[in-house]
Write a protein that holds these residues in place. Structure first.
Motif, mmCIF file in Angstrom:
data_model
loop_
_atom_site.group_PDB
_atom_site.id
_atom_site.type_symbol
_atom_site.label_atom_id
_atom_site.label_comp_id
_atom_site.label_asym_id
_atom_site.label_seq_id
_atom_site.Cartn_x
_atom_site.Cartn_y
_atom_site.Cartn_z
ATOM 1 N N PHE A 141 -19.606 29.925 121.161
ATOM 2 C CA PHE A 141 -19.258 30.251 122.672
ATOM 3 C C PHE A 141 -18.138 31.457 122.263
ATOM 4 O O PHE A 141 -18.270 32.463 123.171
ATOM 5 C CB PHE A 141 -18.385 29.167 123.343
ATOM 6 C CG PHE A 141 -17.892 29.408 124.508
ATOM 7 C CD1 PHE A 141 -18.304 29.754 125.388
ATOM 8 C CD2 PHE A 141 -16.197 29.314 124.206
ATOM 9 C CE1 PHE A 141 -17.532 30.110 126.532
ATOM 10 C CE2 PHE A 141 -15.574 29.589 125.509
ATOM 11 C CZ PHE A 141 -16.228 30.045 126.517
ATOM 12 N N TYR A 142 -17.118 31.443 121.395
ATOM 13 C CA TYR A 142 -16.156 32.332 121.269
ATOM 14 C C TYR A 142 -16.908 33.908 120.989
ATOM 15 O O TYR A 142 -16.419 34.754 121.108
ATOM 16 C CB TYR A 142 -15.334 32.144 120.237
ATOM 17 C CG TYR A 142 -14.265 30.987 120.490
ATOM 18 C CD1 TYR A 142 -14.027 30.215 121.953
ATOM 19 C CD2 TYR A 142 -14.118 29.714 119.651
ATOM 20 C CE1 TYR A 142 -13.383 29.153 122.213
ATOM 21 C CE2 TYR A 142 -13.567 28.864 119.738
ATOM 22 C CZ TYR A 142 -12.875 28.423 121.026
ATOM 23 O OH TYR A 142 -12.325 27.432 121.373
ATOM 24 N N LEU A 143 -18.084 33.767 120.257
ATOM 25 C CA LEU A 143 -18.634 34.860 119.794
ATOM 26 C C LEU A 143 -19.107 35.710 121.211
ATOM 27 O O LEU A 143 -19.191 36.785 121.252
ATOM 28 C CB LEU A 143 -19.664 34.762 118.983
ATOM 29 C CG LEU A 143 -19.129 34.318 117.334
ATOM 30 C CD1 LEU A 143 -20.510 33.928 116.820
ATOM 31 C CD2 LEU A 143 -18.434 35.417 116.684
ATOM 32 N N VAL A 144 -20.089 34.883 122.053
ATOM 33 C CA VAL A 144 -20.602 35.247 123.148
ATOM 34 C C VAL A 144 -19.785 35.919 124.477
ATOM 35 O O VAL A 144 -19.967 36.789 124.987
ATOM 36 C CB VAL A 144 -21.905 34.652 123.485
ATOM 37 C CG1 VAL A 144 -22.497 35.113 124.761
ATOM 38 C CG2 VAL A 144 -22.744 34.418 122.253
ATOM 39 N N TRP A 145 -18.904 34.715 124.614
ATOM 40 C CA TRP A 145 -17.993 34.650 125.998
ATOM 41 C C TRP A 145 -17.081 36.088 126.130
ATOM 42 O O TRP A 145 -17.286 36.777 127.289
ATOM 43 C CB TRP A 145 -17.110 33.610 126.046
ATOM 44 C CG TRP A 145 -16.768 33.105 127.665
ATOM 45 C CD1 TRP A 145 -15.603 33.199 127.971
ATOM 46 C CD2 TRP A 145 -17.709 32.727 128.427
ATOM 47 N NE1 TRP A 145 -15.621 32.706 129.299
ATOM 48 C CE2 TRP A 145 -16.964 32.494 129.519
ATOM 49 C CE3 TRP A 145 -19.117 32.606 128.551
ATOM 50 C CZ2 TRP A 145 -17.596 31.957 130.852
ATOM 51 C CZ3 TRP A 145 -19.700 31.957 129.516
ATOM 52 C CH2 TRP A 145 -18.996 31.631 130.676
ATOM 53 N N PRO A 146 -16.474 36.449 125.165
ATOM 54 C CA PRO A 146 -16.118 37.841 125.453
ATOM 55 C C PRO A 146 -16.813 39.038 125.933
ATOM 56 O O PRO A 146 -16.643 39.825 126.884
ATOM 57 C CB PRO A 146 -15.108 38.237 124.093
ATOM 58 C CG PRO A 146 -15.123 37.077 123.311
ATOM 59 C CD PRO A 146 -16.263 35.974 123.764
ATOM 60 N N ALA A 147 -18.118 39.207 125.247
ATOM 61 C CA ALA A 147 -18.936 40.057 125.713
ATOM 62 C C ALA A 147 -19.455 39.929 127.185
ATOM 63 O O ALA A 147 -19.590 41.060 127.750
ATOM 64 C CB ALA A 147 -20.217 40.086 124.627
ATOM 65 N N LEU A 148 -19.723 38.557 127.588
ATOM 66 C CA LEU A 148 -20.063 38.519 128.856
ATOM 67 C C LEU A 148 -18.988 38.834 129.911
ATOM 68 O O LEU A 148 -19.474 39.554 130.942
ATOM 69 C CB LEU A 148 -20.333 36.910 129.028
ATOM 70 C CG LEU A 148 -21.052 36.426 130.349
ATOM 71 C CD1 LEU A 148 -22.489 37.050 130.301
ATOM 72 C CD2 LEU A 148 -20.867 35.095 130.253
#
Length: 658
Positions: free
Chosen positions: A147-154
């Motif tokens: 989740f931490y890998l994807v959430w900032p990009a979202l």
């Protein structure tokens, strides 16, 4: 302590880890304690979204290196320490085969991808064999890291489309709804994917993220409303802990209970550090749930929650291997040990690493973070290699005996139908022009008799036709399927078709065996056990009468005993510890279900042309039921016959049937 620190969130962490620990330590009063993980997911979504949205609003960008450096400092050192300690202890406790298997799990846990490994091997979190995996609890940490890998990009994507909260709400909302819809669909279709796959858990993080963007002025200016919604949230969490169970399809709709409850509590305390003193009369402050969540014991446990979560599971797993049937006092001792190790880990590793500068900020953090991950992966790989070299011929023999399929499944794995298939698939063994035909009918407990039965039939000029379906009794008894998490309607439909098909064949004999009702009801209250047993007796009688009225003779083979432990793992550990396999035996009073067998025998005697075959004395003496007999592993798990041992029962079975 940061100005934005919220004691109520720390208290929520304590409730979350408390539920998980209580569930794993066998506290039956909290059957839904596993939902504490969902509370953690929502808290993570809230905190990370608050932090990232604040930075985007202030600067219009994100310092991703700084963000990931903080995550690495927070999570990696303590996790690596527990992984290495668990591997070290496992050398002395686990059999070499288990060491090799679970070391691979440790590799994926070190890389925060064990949830994907669990999907690959189809581990069911609620299955009995999961109790031997000391790293399975890392699945939730892997989901968080992904989740931490994807959430900032979202969030950056939302800001790129249009800066501001409205676009962020829209993007997070769409992602959350898509995740929730997919989760609902797969909870019934493929429960393991719904449980472990991070995109299907993203909606729980999104719920926390959306809550941070909600217009809080409504309840911030109305202290009575804040208090009410907070207590409602705690009530929903309590309902989840008390009413959910491993038999329900989870996550699915049921996960809304802990998720919604957590969101309400978080919203109740939102902005309290800025607004409470100015707007909340003392009586409303005292009535707010934050006053409960801020109690010192909850604050202390909340502070230790990460380290406690890391430690509690390997402790209870290893304790259960060393001393099966842990007493209540022993479980409390395990809990105290987990708390002590969590306290030491927090103060000696977790807190110093988070506050120290050795895991630097910025891009320089990448090297030490990768080094820590690499150490875990390398240590686990080396441990797996060492364990493989430690598997001696005796250990290898146990492994091979447990893996060897029955003659029916070895011929065609579809001879034992899966859960979803309804149309019967008869499999034929022996010469097609044999003088006689017998039918083997039932579930996997009929399947394991196929090995001696086929050979005994061949010696008597008889062919065997099998009608077998996994977890589906021959008795006309509707049951709940613990894997599908619903009534097993496919079994009822298959059974009726199979009975009609068998009667049309007019075989010389129908041989029935099935998982004993006594195995399922022995932990029930007396009243429930009596009612369920009566229902089963009626179902068995109905099946036997259908064959009797059609002029077909039937033989019912008494079910095998059920052991306290998985025979293959237990015997392998005993050999590794230089102890006799008899340490894995189970008292006959516990294993053999003599009472249920007597009731089964009575039903069989009441139906014409039906006989009862009891080979229990081949497994059990007067006081003990054995798992290692005549130098052979008798069972491949807790209750299925190992094929090599089943071959030795050909003579007794031939005598009983022919």
């Amino acid at each position: 302590m940061a100005a934005s620190f919220r004691p109520d969130i720390q208290g929520l962490r304590a409730l979350a880890v408390g539920g998980v620990v209580a569930y794993h330590f066998g506290l039956s009063a909290l059957p839904g304690g596993f939902a504490g993980v969902d509370i953690f997911f929502v808290i993570s979504g809230w905190l990370i979204t608050t932090h990232l949205m604040g930075e985007i609003t202030e600067t219009g960008r994100l310092d991703l290196w700084r963000f990931y450096a903080r995550r690495a400092r927070r999570l990696l050192p303590a996790a690596l320490f527990v992984i290495l300690a668990t591997l070290g202890a496992g050398y002395f406790i686990l059999a070499p085969q288990e060491q090799a298997l679970y070391s691979r799990g440790a590799m994926f846990a070190s890389a925060y991808a064990i949830n994907l490994w669990l999907l690959r091997w189809s581990f069911d979190y609620f299955a009995a064999d999961a109790l031997s995996n000391p790293f399975i609890h890392f699945w939730s940490l892997s989901v968080e890291e992904q989740f931490y890998l994807v959430w900032p990009a979202l969030l950056l994507f939302a800001a790129w489309l249009r800066p501001g909260r409205r676009m962020a709400v829209a993007v997070i909302g769409v992602a959350g709804l898509a995740s929730f819809a997919a989760c609902l669909w797969l909870t019934s279709l493929s429960p393991a994917w719904a449980f472990y796959f991070s995109p299907l858990r993203a909606w729980e993080f999104a719920a926390g993220g959306l809550a941070t963007l909600a217009p809080a002025a409504l309840w911030q200016q109305r202290p009575w409303l804040r208090s009410a919604q907070g207590w409602l949230g705690l009530a929903l969490i309590a309902v989840a802990y008390l009413s959910l169970s491993e038999d329900l399809p989870f996550p699915g709709w049921y996960a809304l209970l802990p998720v919604a409850g957590t969101v309400l509590v978080l919203l109740s305390g939102a902005g309290e550090e800025n607004h409470a003193a100015a707007t909340s009369p003392a009586r409303w402050q005292a009535l707010a749930p934050a006053s409960l969540l801020s109690l010192p014991p909850l604050q202390w446990v909340g502070t230790l929650s990460y380290s406690l979560y890391l430690w509690h599971w390997p402790i209870i797993v290893y304790a259960g291997m060393l001393a099966p049937d842990l007493s209540v006092l022993q479980r409390f001792g395990c809990g105290a040990l987990a708390l002590a190790l969590a306290f030491l880990t927090y103060h000696l590793i977790e807190n110093p690493a988070r506050r120290g500068g050795w895991l630097m900020a910025g891009a320089r953090a990448l090297a030490p973070a990768l080094a820590l991950t690499g150490v875990g992966v390398a240590a686990a790989y080396a441990n797996a290699h060492l364990a493989t070299r430690n598997i001696d011929p005796a250990q290898r023999g146990i492994e091979q005996a447990a893996e060897q399929p029955s003659i029916a499944r070895a011929t065609d794995k579809n001879c034992l139908l899966d859960f979803h298939t309804v149309k019967p698939k008869p499999c034929t063994f022996g010469p097609v022009d044999a003088a006689h035909t017998i039918v083997l009918f039932g579930d996997s407990h009929a399947d394991h008799w196929s090995t001696p039965l086929v050979e005994a039939a061949r010696r008597n000029d008889t062919k065997v036709v099998t009608y077998l379906k996994s977890s589906c009794r021959a008795s006309r008894l509707s049951t709940f399927n613990t894997v599908l998490k619903r009534d097993y309607t496919e079994c009822d439909a298959w059974r009726e078709q199979a009975i009609a098909d068998i009667i049309r064949r007019k075989p010389r004999l129908v041989v029935i065996s099935e998982f004993s009702i006594g195995n399922l009801t022995r932990d029930m209250p007396a009243a429930g056990r009596k009612a369920e047993t009566a229902r089963w007796q009626a179902g068995l009688r109905s099946t036997l009468q259908a064959f009797s009225q059609a002029g077909v003779e039937t033989a019912v083979i008494r079910d095998t005993p059920i052991g306290d432990s998985f025979a293959d793992s237990c015997v392998a550990r005993a050999l590794w510890w230089r102890e006799p396999p008899s340490r894995c035996d189970t008292p006959r009073a516990q294993a053999a279900n003599d009472g249920a067998a007597a009731q089964e025998r009575a039903v069989v005697k009441s139906v014409p042309d039906t006989r009862y075959v009891d080979l229990t004395d081949r497994f059990c003496g007067p006081t003990q039921c054995h798992v290692f007999i005549g130098g052979k592993l008798a069972f491949r798990d807790r209750h299925h016959l190992a094929t090599a041992f089943a071959e030795t029962l050909e003579g007794p079975l031939e005598k009983a049937l022919f």
